[in-house]
Enzyme design. Structure first.
Site, PDB file in Angstrom:
ATOM      1  N   PRO A  21       0.775  -0.880  -0.199  1.00 20.06           N
ATOM      2  CA  PRO A  21       0.219  -0.288   0.532  1.00 20.06           C
ATOM      3  C   PRO A  21       0.924   1.375  -0.160  1.00 20.06           C
ATOM      4  O   PRO A  21       1.612   1.440   0.783  1.00 20.06           O
ATOM      5  CB  PRO A  21      -0.699   0.014   1.321  1.00 20.06           C
ATOM      6  CG  PRO A  21      -0.554  -1.668   1.573  1.00 20.06           C
ATOM      7  CD  PRO A  21       0.769  -2.019   1.462  1.00 20.06           C
ATOM      8  N   ALA A  23       0.821   5.547   0.014  1.00 22.85           N
ATOM      9  CA  ALA A  23      -0.618   6.113   0.084  1.00 22.85           C
ATOM     10  C   ALA A  23      -0.711   7.538  -0.523  1.00 22.85           C
ATOM     11  O   ALA A  23       0.272   8.350  -0.359  1.00 22.85           O
ATOM     12  CB  ALA A  23      -0.550   6.937   1.676  1.00 22.85           C
ATOM     13  N   GLN A  76      -6.667  -1.851   2.621  1.00 23.12           N
ATOM     14  CA  GLN A  76      -5.167  -1.717   3.852  1.00 23.12           C
ATOM     15  C   GLN A  76      -6.827  -0.470   4.927  1.00 23.12           C
ATOM     16  O   GLN A  76      -6.640  -0.156   4.161  1.00 23.12           O
ATOM     17  CB  GLN A  76      -3.823  -0.844   3.438  1.00 23.12           C
ATOM     18  CG  GLN A  76      -3.475  -1.120   5.406  1.00 23.12           C
ATOM     19  CD  GLN A  76      -1.985  -0.048   5.360  1.00 23.12           C
ATOM     20  OE1 GLN A  76      -1.727   1.152   4.718  1.00 23.12           O
ATOM     21  NE2 GLN A  76      -0.884  -0.759   5.724  1.00 23.12           N
ATOM     22  N   CYS A 106       2.863   2.693   9.520  1.00 27.73           N
ATOM     23  CA  CYS A 106       2.768   4.006   8.363  1.00 27.73           C
ATOM     24  C   CYS A 106       3.765   5.364   9.785  1.00 27.73           C
ATOM     25  O   CYS A 106       3.136   5.409  11.418  1.00 27.73           O
ATOM     26  CB  CYS A 106       1.819   4.642   8.390  1.00 27.73           C
ATOM     27  SG  CYS A 106       2.101   6.187   8.124  1.00 27.73           S
ATOM     28  N   LYS A 144       0.673  -5.446   8.307  1.00 19.56           N
ATOM     29  CA  LYS A 144       1.795  -4.714   8.062  1.00 19.56           C
ATOM     30  C   LYS A 144       2.042  -3.771   8.969  1.00 19.56           C
ATOM     31  O   LYS A 144       1.926  -2.855   9.767  1.00 19.56           O
ATOM     32  CB  LYS A 144       1.639  -3.206   7.091  1.00 19.56           C
ATOM     33  CG  LYS A 144       2.617  -3.194   6.001  1.00 19.56           C
ATOM     34  CD  LYS A 144       3.297  -2.238   4.718  1.00 19.56           C
ATOM     35  CE  LYS A 144       3.992  -2.483   3.905  1.00 19.56           C
ATOM     36  NZ  LYS A 144       4.661  -1.471   4.248  1.00 19.56           N
ATOM     37  N   ASN A 205       9.533  -6.714   3.682  1.00 22.89           N
ATOM     38  CA  ASN A 205       9.105  -4.926   2.377  1.00 22.89           C
ATOM     39  C   ASN A 205      10.933  -4.241   3.007  1.00 22.89           C
ATOM     40  O   ASN A 205      10.791  -4.976   4.537  1.00 22.89           O
ATOM     41  CB  ASN A 205       8.114  -4.725   3.354  1.00 22.89           C
ATOM     42  CG  ASN A 205       7.798  -3.338   2.455  1.00 22.89           C
ATOM     43  OD1 ASN A 205       7.313  -2.693   3.248  1.00 22.89           O
ATOM     44  ND2 ASN A 205       7.784  -2.720   1.187  1.00 22.89           N
ATOM     45  N   GLY A 206      10.825  -3.512   2.525  1.00 22.17           N
ATOM     46  CA  GLY A 206      11.790  -2.240   2.462  1.00 22.17           C
ATOM     47  C   GLY A 206      13.262  -2.659   1.480  1.00 22.17           C
ATOM     48  O   GLY A 206      13.793  -3.707   1.227  1.00 22.17           O
ATOM     49  N   ARG A 230       8.298   1.818  -2.666  1.00 15.22           N
ATOM     50  CA  ARG A 230       8.932   3.234  -3.771  1.00 15.22           C
ATOM     51  C   ARG A 230       9.564   2.743  -4.402  1.00 15.22           C
ATOM     52  O   ARG A 230       9.372   2.967  -5.441  1.00 15.22           O
ATOM     53  CB  ARG A 230       9.973   3.186  -2.568  1.00 15.22           C
ATOM     54  CG  ARG A 230       8.994   4.597  -1.618  1.00 15.22           C
ATOM     55  CD  ARG A 230      10.110   4.686  -0.597  1.00 15.22           C
ATOM     56  NE  ARG A 230      11.124   4.405  -0.165  1.00 15.22           N
ATOM     57  CZ  ARG A 230      11.796   4.520  -0.073  1.00 15.22           C
ATOM     58  NH1 ARG A 230      12.886   5.429  -0.241  1.00 15.22           N
ATOM     59  NH2 ARG A 230      12.976   3.826   0.377  1.00 15.22           N
TER      60      ARG A 230
END
Length: 314
Positions: A21, A23, A76, A106, A144, A205-206, A230
């Site tokens: 996800p 935003a 999400q 987040c 997440k 993730n990352g 990203r």
């Protein structure tokens, strides 16, 4: 990386390379593009649970799912009150969605200061209560989260176990602490520790911006799959690269994204959104700054399209 299905409850994904996800970015059109390029699952932008409960028109607009997307419908949500989180899961707006992901990662100050997102890393009992309440809705639930708020409060393993024991069907761990936001090294060891501590699928993730990054993340963590954030925002064709899809016409994809975004969200939104997206897609390309300057002077989708037609995204 080895591609495989991920079993989430009674559902199966087509592979283990997910679009995380984002935003402001993972709208219906963008998710459809990522799916078409090979993503095994794509999540909506994060949606306020309270916004859903009180019928926010803007909130529900984020939930549109186009025909181009053929994966598990995954949304999400974020919030901090178990009652509203469950009520959101039971809402008519989320009825079409098969998987509800809860945002506990987040790092944005506005979200954190309100006790939501990564702030829940400070309150394991509340985080567990949110998951258990959401499970009562009958929906499949994923979460997440991050490794901790900072290096002095790493909670990943205990947090993951608590979420699993509360009913989470899948976990996605961003291998950074909240204070690092989106920079710094990904902590492979913490992801590996969580993988060895839980029974449910763990998605890492990352830092995934190319196939080599995905390979490294999988190799060093043993995770079941990767979630690209990203990296997809800058180049949605990363999914084609990771999954081995060849002969991708990037210019046609961007042109199609503009057209569909315009049809679904209207002229003004599409113009502003696509100026930004095309600017991202130009990262690392010759004369990128010059083209970005031209893009941000565009006042219509037609003007944006004329610039797209002159670009080479290959």
């Amino acid at each position: 990386m080895q591609l495989k299905e991920i079993k989430i409850g009674n559902l199966h994904t087509k592979n283990n390379v997910f679009c995380a996800p984002l935003a402001g970015y993972t709208n219906s059109v963008f998710r459809g593009i990522c799916w078409g390029l090979g993503a095994g699952l794509a999540f909506t932008e994060m949606v306020s649970a309270k916004g859903l409960c009180f019928g926010s028109e803007k909130t529900e607009q984020l939930l549109h799912v186009g025909n181009e997307y053929g994966g598990i419908k995954a949304c999400q949500i974020f919030g901090k009150e178990p009652y509203y989180m469950r009520k959101a899961c039971e809402s008519e707006a989320l009825a079409p969605f098969e998987l509800i992901d809860i945002n506990m990662g987040c790092p944005v100050p506005k979200i954190y200061k309100n006790g939501e997102g990564s702030a829940l890393l400070n309150d394991l009992p509340l985080a567990a209560k949110i998951v258990s309440e959401c499970k009562k809705s009958g929906k499949l639930i994923s979460v997440k989260f991050r490794t901790g708020v900072d290096e002095n409060s790493i909670v990943a393993v205990d947090f993951a176990r608590a979420l699993q024991d509360s009913g989470a069907d899948m976990l996605c761990l961003h291998g950074r602490t909240r204070d690092k936001m989106y920079s710094g090294q990904v902590d492979f060891s913490q992801i590996e520790k969580v993988k060895n501590a839980v029974r449910v699928p763990l998605i890492a993730n990352g830092g995934v911006f190319c196939r080599a990054d995905a390979d490294e993340l999988m190799r060093k963590t043993g995770a079941d799959g990767v979630a690209v954030a990203r990296g997809a925002m800058y180049a949605p064709w990363i999914f084609a690269e990771i999954t081995g899809l060849e002969n991708v016409d990037k210019q046609a994809i961007v042109r199609g994204q503009l057209k569909k975004t315009r049809e679904l969200y209207g002229e003004r939104f599409a113009c502003v959104f696509m100026r930004k997206m095309v600017g991202f897609y130009l990262k690392g390309k010759p004369n990128a700054a010059e083209y970005r300057e031209k893009l941000f002077k565009c006042e219509s989708c037609d003007e944006v399209e004329k610039i797209i037609d002159t670009l080479n995204f290959q």
